[in-house]
Design a protein around this motif. Structure first.
Motif, PDB file in Angstrom:
ATOM      1  N   ARG A  29       0.872  -1.176   0.000  1.00  0.00           N
ATOM      2  CA  ARG A  29       0.000   0.000   0.000  1.00  0.00           C
ATOM      3  C   ARG A  29       0.903   1.217   0.000  1.00  0.00           C
ATOM      4  NH1 ARG A  29      -2.767  -0.718   5.328  1.00  0.00           N
ATOM      5  NH2 ARG A  29      -0.633  -1.384   5.694  1.00  0.00           N
ATOM      6  N   PHE A  30       0.660   2.129  -0.914  1.00  0.00           N
ATOM      7  CA  PHE A  30       1.566   3.277  -1.005  1.00  0.00           C
ATOM      8  C   PHE A  30       0.820   4.590  -1.151  1.00  0.00           C
ATOM      9  CE2 PHE A  30       1.552   3.837  -5.700  1.00  0.00           C
ATOM     10  CZ  PHE A  30       0.952   2.642  -6.067  1.00  0.00           C
ATOM     11  N   ARG A  31       1.569   5.644  -0.941  1.00  0.00           N
ATOM     12  CA  ARG A  31       0.964   6.970  -0.900  1.00  0.00           C
ATOM     13  C   ARG A  31       1.867   7.906  -1.712  1.00  0.00           C
ATOM     14  NH1 ARG A  31       0.964   8.434   4.893  1.00  0.00           N
ATOM     15  NH2 ARG A  31      -0.887   7.143   5.123  1.00  0.00           N
ATOM     16  N   LEU A  32       1.254   8.837  -2.406  1.00  0.00           N
ATOM     17  CA  LEU A  32       2.026   9.785  -3.192  1.00  0.00           C
ATOM     18  C   LEU A  32       1.967  11.156  -2.536  1.00  0.00           C
ATOM     19  CD1 LEU A  32       0.539   8.892  -6.715  1.00  0.00           C
ATOM     20  CD2 LEU A  32       2.377   7.728  -5.482  1.00  0.00           C
ATOM     21  N   LEU A  33       3.104  11.804  -2.438  1.00  0.00           N
ATOM     22  CA  LEU A  33       3.110  13.213  -2.028  1.00  0.00           C
ATOM     23  C   LEU A  33       3.252  14.028  -3.308  1.00  0.00           C
ATOM     24  CD1 LEU A  33       3.246  15.500   0.062  1.00  0.00           C
ATOM     25  CD2 LEU A  33       5.697  15.127   0.223  1.00  0.00           C
ATOM     26  N   LEU A  34       2.203  14.773  -3.623  1.00  0.00           N
ATOM     27  CA  LEU A  34       2.188  15.489  -4.903  1.00  0.00           C
ATOM     28  C   LEU A  34       1.883  16.955  -4.705  1.00  0.00           C
ATOM     29  CD1 LEU A  34       0.149  12.985  -7.085  1.00  0.00           C
ATOM     30  CD2 LEU A  34       2.516  13.638  -7.468  1.00  0.00           C
ATOM     31  N   ARG A  35       2.628  17.779  -5.414  1.00  0.00           N
ATOM     32  CA  ARG A  35       2.397  19.218  -5.335  1.00  0.00           C
ATOM     33  C   ARG A  35       1.065  19.551  -6.007  1.00  0.00           C
ATOM     34  NH1 ARG A  35       6.025  22.945  -8.097  1.00  0.00           N
ATOM     35  NH2 ARG A  35       6.735  21.017  -9.081  1.00  0.00           N
ATOM     36  N   ARG A  36       0.848  18.974  -7.195  1.00  0.00           N
ATOM     37  CA  ARG A  36      -0.386  19.263  -7.931  1.00  0.00           C
ATOM     38  C   ARG A  36      -1.051  17.949  -8.333  1.00  0.00           C
ATOM     39  NH1 ARG A  36       0.946  21.827 -12.757  1.00  0.00           N
ATOM     40  NH2 ARG A  36       3.081  21.145 -12.451  1.00  0.00           N
ATOM     41  N   PRO A  37      -1.857  17.377  -7.424  1.00  0.00           N
ATOM     42  CA  PRO A  37      -2.453  16.063  -7.717  1.00  0.00           C
ATOM     43  C   PRO A  37      -3.218  16.021  -9.032  1.00  0.00           C
ATOM     44  CG  PRO A  37      -2.891  16.713  -5.471  1.00  0.00           C
ATOM     45  CD  PRO A  37      -2.262  17.891  -6.134  1.00  0.00           C
ATOM     46  N   HIS A  38      -3.832  17.152  -9.399  1.00  0.00           N
ATOM     47  CA  HIS A  38      -4.662  17.108 -10.610  1.00  0.00           C
ATOM     48  C   HIS A  38      -3.849  17.070 -11.881  1.00  0.00           C
ATOM     49  CE1 HIS A  38      -7.394  18.762  -7.530  1.00  0.00           C
ATOM     50  NE2 HIS A  38      -8.009  17.682  -7.948  1.00  0.00           N
ATOM     51  N   ALA A  39      -2.564  17.388 -11.751  1.00  0.00           N
ATOM     52  CA  ALA A  39      -1.719  17.331 -12.947  1.00  0.00           C
ATOM     53  C   ALA A  39      -1.255  15.897 -13.220  1.00  0.00           C
ATOM     54  CB  ALA A  39      -0.510  18.239 -12.763  1.00  0.00           C
ATOM     55  N   LEU A  40      -1.512  14.995 -12.280  1.00  0.00           N
ATOM     56  CA  LEU A  40      -1.075  13.603 -12.477  1.00  0.00           C
ATOM     57  C   LEU A  40      -2.003  12.944 -13.494  1.00  0.00           C
ATOM     58  CD1 LEU A  40       0.927  11.431 -11.383  1.00  0.00           C
ATOM     59  CD2 LEU A  40      -0.927  10.643  -9.939  1.00  0.00           C
ATOM     60  N   ASP A  41      -1.403  12.550 -14.617  1.00  0.00           N
ATOM     61  CA  ASP A  41      -2.198  12.096 -15.750  1.00  0.00           C
ATOM     62  C   ASP A  41      -2.271  10.575 -15.728  1.00  0.00           C
ATOM     63  OD1 ASP A  41      -3.651  12.382 -18.002  1.00  0.00           O
ATOM     64  OD2 ASP A  41      -1.955  12.679 -19.346  1.00  0.00           O
ATOM     65  N   LEU A  42      -2.926  10.059 -14.721  1.00  0.00           N
ATOM     66  CA  LEU A  42      -2.790   8.632 -14.465  1.00  0.00           C
ATOM     67  C   LEU A  42      -3.974   8.175 -13.634  1.00  0.00           C
ATOM     68  CD1 LEU A  42      -0.183   6.874 -14.948  1.00  0.00           C
ATOM     69  CD2 LEU A  42       0.392   7.306 -12.625  1.00  0.00           C
ATOM     70  N   ARG A  43      -4.467   6.984 -13.924  1.00  0.00           N
ATOM     71  CA  ARG A  43      -5.520   6.442 -13.065  1.00  0.00           C
ATOM     72  C   ARG A  43      -4.864   5.881 -11.804  1.00  0.00           C
ATOM     73  NH1 ARG A  43     -10.723   3.130 -13.791  1.00  0.00           N
ATOM     74  NH2 ARG A  43     -10.801   4.213 -15.761  1.00  0.00           N
TER      75      ARG A  43
END
Lengths: 464, 540
Positions: A29-43
């Motif tokens: 189980r993993f977690r992403l730390l993202l500055r702009r989650p909506h820019a992640l172009d991925l399901r």
């Protein structure tokens, strides 16, 4: 959602490949730390969560690290940034993340660095310096860690492969040389992912620095020559250019002209240093199944998409709702007048507001993008100027995106739809005159747009 | 004799029709996502916004999925399909798929992917079938048969040498203005053009579109709505044949079902097919005397792989996955600058072209579409101009815009595979891996150069810098993973489509293609499926 592993830099080239692979491993189980989650172009896979926030924000880091035993740190600035930015993002943020991981009692820190961190000649190359400094900071953190230094990472969608293909495609390839030829040992992104998984699964971290290259080592000249053949079907011709004066010249103009330079002095360090990996246990373990250079070159030439699975962008659920406020109404009126000379009928405004929400067309508060949008509402001239600017320099800016949305609506809604499909039979002469006029208007709006954008940019810089 | 057919796409419905015509009892299972009826038959495209109750929903979609707004995260392959055809790509969550190196599309619609095709229907010639265990003469009766069922328009011209004629071919749809100008110019300059560009040939495309009424279907009314869905059935889609199947008493249709795996006995004979309702629920077993898989290369592959996995625990690779590389080359017909052409006209390709094969270069096929109407904002925004200025420019040039869609042949290579990967849920993920062949880019560039020279000769130059090589997978012509082979080998079929691995299993979709010619494959899918169905033993 609870998580065992935290990943930074998931939006990057290696990061995306890693998220897809981990998504197929239900045990992790993993977690992403993202500055702009909506820019992640991925399901997002089911076994993956997201924390929105910046690496430099201790609160975001703290919540991202909750319950995590391993940190996989991939986030970095690459390309053409200023030395201060490299230091802040690559070095200081890595140090901060390591400290936060230590405080959160993480047991394992895997840092995906770069082969450039080990370059002997890092002159003019703040990127490599910042990565080397980040490695040193991690080593001093007291965490159990492993550093992975991939060489040139290839694979469908690889930015570096893209750049190298541009170099290799020209009829006469400029081959910058220092004293002697350097070798490269490109590695496929799938193999980097396999390497990371190996470190993630059964490896006890012991402060190793593991370099990771592919199965084939060739001279840089041979590499470019094979890529040229793959791209054009012809044999490459080279022009030897001494590296030192070029680097010196680029370094000189860099502070002023960085953003428009094709490459920085530092990026040319790849011509001065061998990008090969020292043998180690990890490469030995991966070797039997590693992807060869020829496949990487064929992929680079084809520009085919990377494996992404069924893709769907993350729904903009957390974006603010567009309410029918005065700003939006004014914007709608101004924009539709500008595009068609009339509003698109009774359903237009509601459709426009709905479209903005569904497509998530919002600027980042305080950004140039936001300022441009708000200024564009104020008058036809400003709108024309900023639209012309956007057509060249901000093609994915919020202003341009909203205008295109409205154009799509006006094209399909009565009464404006008809105007798009009733074609005038002007004939070539009148059409030429129309085009000439359009060209004149286009050119003057662009000049005005450049001035407006410059003033706006200054305004954004000065405002605290 | 009962046959269980899996898949109601182009291959499945024509195999089923042939079996029914032969008197077999056929059960057809399919997820069968229903299509939409296209409203306001009789209203042309230009008048549609005024009569639709909610034009925004019809044209842009409830999620604005058809508003082509640039994404900061970069360009996505643009298919330009309207919301009215979204049902074609509605795939269930329970059917996980991971493409690698290709942008693959799948369909679970009744009628399959060809519910949104552009109706190009071309025969393969002996050159195309060189690697197949059958030849053009073997295929000919089945091209005739399918043409009789669906109606195909075409003409005898320069392309006939490479696309054998067949029976039941009617006159093609009336040419739109821009296509007529182009064809006329080719005919006038033909001799000179062929001397300068010896490989180039131009002619009418073969269209599965009616120009005259046929049964319940009307001939093309030039309403200009092809893209959003032909409202009067002139443009053939497989769901029309699915309706035809329903008039046979021996036919049972079970929509809403996902085929999960096949069960076999110790001798490798299939004893049943396990399926599950798409909306969830318990698995069920269906039995028949013979089984025919026609659910498309990807899903047929999944079914075979999953069956082997359940039985042996091993997960094999099915090699040889193919697809046509496509290049979109926009051109501009100079003489149409500033002219008006009717907006309400047949929207899809009316002309086709070929580059004839040489010793080292295989046949290259192209479909030529001239612009009549369509979504404008995706085109207008391409120009580096403020939007009103770009719109003015667009209106002045629109009559002359066109695009050649070039298709390139493909061959089977072992490292292009289908396999299963572990998934997060209880079902494995179907994984399709594709890598391009060596030396592809120069071959594409060479063909493009030839095409550009030919179009210059037609005074319709290819627009520099606008040519787009589409990512692998975009042509959606997946094939080759269970090829027809003379000599029995694992994961292959004989030339009658009978599996070499399972006793009473037939495969009748693209999986059985031993090579993939450049011409659009759908007509051959239908004809070959009918051929395979016609050879299945039906004795009790």
């Amino acid at each position: 959602m609870s998580a065992d592993v935290l990943i930074t830099g998931a939006g990057g080239f290696v990061g995306q490949a890693l998220v897809i692979r981990l998504g197929s491993l239900p045990g992790i189980r993993f977690r992403l730390l993202l500055r702009r989650p909506h820019a992640l172009d991925l399901r997002l896979p089911d076994n993956c969560g997201i924390v929105a926030g910046d690496l430099t924000d201790p609160v975001a880091c703290q919540s991202a690290l909750e319950g995590v035993h391993t940190v996989l740190h991939l986030a970095a600035i690459t390309g053409k940034a200023a030395p201060d930015t490299y230091r802040a993002v690559n070095q200081e943020a890595t140090a901060a993340l390591a400290a936060a991981a230590k405080a959160a009692s993480a047991r394992n820190f895997i840092f995906v660095s770069t082969i450039a961190a080990g370059y002997a000649d890092q002159r003019y190359y703040p990127y490599a310096q910042s990565k080397a400094a980040a490695e040193a900071a991690l080593a001093a953190s007291g965490l159990a860690y492993t550093i992975l230094r991939p060489t040139i990472v290839m694979g469908a969608g690889s930015p570096i492969a893209d750049t190298l293909a541009k170099i290799a495609k020209v009829p006469i390839i400029p081959l910058l040389q220092k004293h002697r030829a350097v070798d490269v040992q490109p590695v496929h992104v799938d193999d980097v992912v396999r390497g990371v998984l190996r470190l993630l699964s059964d490896h006890i971290p012991s402060g190793e620095v593991l370099e990771l290259g592919g199965p084939d080592t060739v001279s840089f000249r041979e590499f470019l020559s094979r890529m040229h053949r793959e791209l054009t079907g012809k044999n490459a011709r080279f022009l030897a250019v001494p590296l030192a004066p070029v680097q010196w010249g680029l370094a000189l103009i860099e502070p002023l002209a960085r953003s428009v330079m094709p490459a920085t002095a530092g990026q040319l360090a790849v011509f001065a240093n061998p990008s090969t990996a020292a043998p180690n246990w990890l490469m030995e373990a991966l070797a039997p199944k590693m992807i060869g250079l020829q496949t990487m070159l064929a992929e680079a030439a084809s520009a085919d998409p990377p494996g992404r699975g069924d893709t769907a962008a993350i729904a903009p659920a957390t974006e603010p709702k567009a309410d029918m406020n005065e700003d939006l109404t004014r914007e709608y009126r101004a924009f539709s007048q500008y595009l068609c000379g009339q509003p698109p009928g009774p359903a237009g405004l509601a459709t426009y507001a709905d479209g903005i929400v569904r497509l998530g067309l919002y600027p980042r508060p305080g950004s140039f993008d936001a300022a441009a949008l708000s200024l564009a509402r104020r008058g036809a001239l400003l709108l024309a100027a900023l639209d012309a600017h956007g057509a060249f320099f901000a093609r994915t800016g919020t202003l341009r995106r909203r205008l295109i949305l409205l154009l799509a609506i006006m094209e399909k809604l009565p009464p404006t739809a008809r105007g798009f499909h009733e074609v005038n039979n002007s004939g070539p002469v009148r059409s030429f005159a129309q085009l000439a006029l359009a060209g004149l208007i286009g050119a003057s709006s662009l000049v005005l747009g450049l001035v407006t954008a410059f003033v706006l940019w200054l305004g954004c810089r000065i405002r605290p | 004799m009962s046959v269980l057919v899996v898949g109601a796409g182009a291959s499945g419905v024509h195999a089923t029709l042939t079996l029914l015509e032969r008197g077999a009892a056929v059960t057809l299972i399919d997820p069968g996502t229903p299509g939409r009826s296209y409203p306001h038959n009789g209203t042309p495209f230009s008048a549609l916004p005024e009569v639709l109750a909610d034009p925004a929903e019809f044209f842009l979609g409830t999620d604005f999925q058809a508003a082509h707004v640039p994404k900061p995260s970069g360009r996505r392959e643009y298919y330009g399909l309207p919301p009215s055809k979204d049902f074609v790509f509605d795939t269930p969550e329970t059917s996980a798929f991971r493409p690698d190196g290709m942008a693959a599309l799948r369909s679970f619609a009744a009628g399959g992917l060809a519910e949104c095709w552009t109706a190009g229907a071309y025969t393969f010639d002996d050159d195309d079938l060189a690697d197949w265990p059958i030849n053009a003469a073997d295929m000919a009766p089945f091209y005739d048969l399918v043409a009789r069922r669906i109606g195909i328009g075409g003409a005898q011209d320069d392309l006939t040498a490479h696309m054998p004629l067949h029976a039941h071919m009617h006159d093609p749809v009336t040419l739109d203005t821009a296509s007529a100008v182009l064809l006329d110019r080719y005919e006038h300059r033909r001799k000179d053009l062929i001397r300068k560009v010896p490989r180039f040939r131009l002619g009418r495309s073969r269209q599965a579109t009616l120009s005259q009424d046929k049964g319940d279907r009307s001939g093309c009314s030039q309403c200009g709505r092809c893209l959003w869905g032909c409202p009067n059935g002139a443009l053939y889609t497989p769901s029309l044949s699915l309706k035809d199947c329903q008039s046979y008493p021996g036919f049972t249709y079970l929509p809403g079902q996902l085929a999960r795996r096949i069960e076999m006995d110790g001798t490798g004979r299939i004893t049943g097919l396990i399926c599950q309702p798409q909306i969830g629920g318990p698995e069920e077993i269906l039995s028949a005397s013979s089984y025919l898989l026609a659910c498309g290369t990807l899903e047929t592959g999944r079914l075979i792989l999953e069956s082997i996995r359940q039985r042996t625990g091993e997960i094999p690779y099915l090699g040889g996955l193919m697809d046509n590389r496509q290049i979109l080359a926009p051109f501009y017909n100079l003489s149409l600058f500033g002219r008006r052409v009717p907006v309400d006209a047949y929207q899809y390709h009316q002309l086709a072209m070929g580059l004839t094969p040489t010793a080292t270069r295989p046949y290259v096929h192209g479909q030529i579409t001239t612009f009549t109407s369509g979504d404008l904002h995706p085109i207008i925004q391409q120009m580096p101009l403020s939007l009103p200025v770009a719109n003015t420019v667009f209106q002045a040039i629109r009559a002359g815009l066109g695009v050649v869609n070039l298709n390139f042949s493909d061959t089977r290579r072992t490292d292009n595979t289908l396999t299963l990967d572990p998934g997060t849920g209880d079902r494995p993920v179907l994984s399709a891996r594709y890598r391009p062949p060596m030396g592809e880019a120069p071959m594409l560039a060479d063909a493009l150069k030839t095409v550009a020279r030919a179009f210059r000769g037609l005074s319709a130059p290819v627009v520099p810098g606008m040519t787009h090589t589409r990512p692998m997978g975009s042509s959606v012509h997946y094939s080759g993973t269970l090829p027809m082979a003379e000599t029995p080998a694992a994961f292959s079929t004989d030339k009658t489509g009978r599996s070499h691995d399972f006793g009473n299993l037939y495969v009748a979709d693209g999986s059985v293609f031993p090579s993939l010619p450049a011409k659009n494959l759908t007509f051959t899918l239908m004809a070959n499926a009918s051929r395979i169905a016609s050879g299945m033993p039906l004795d009790r």
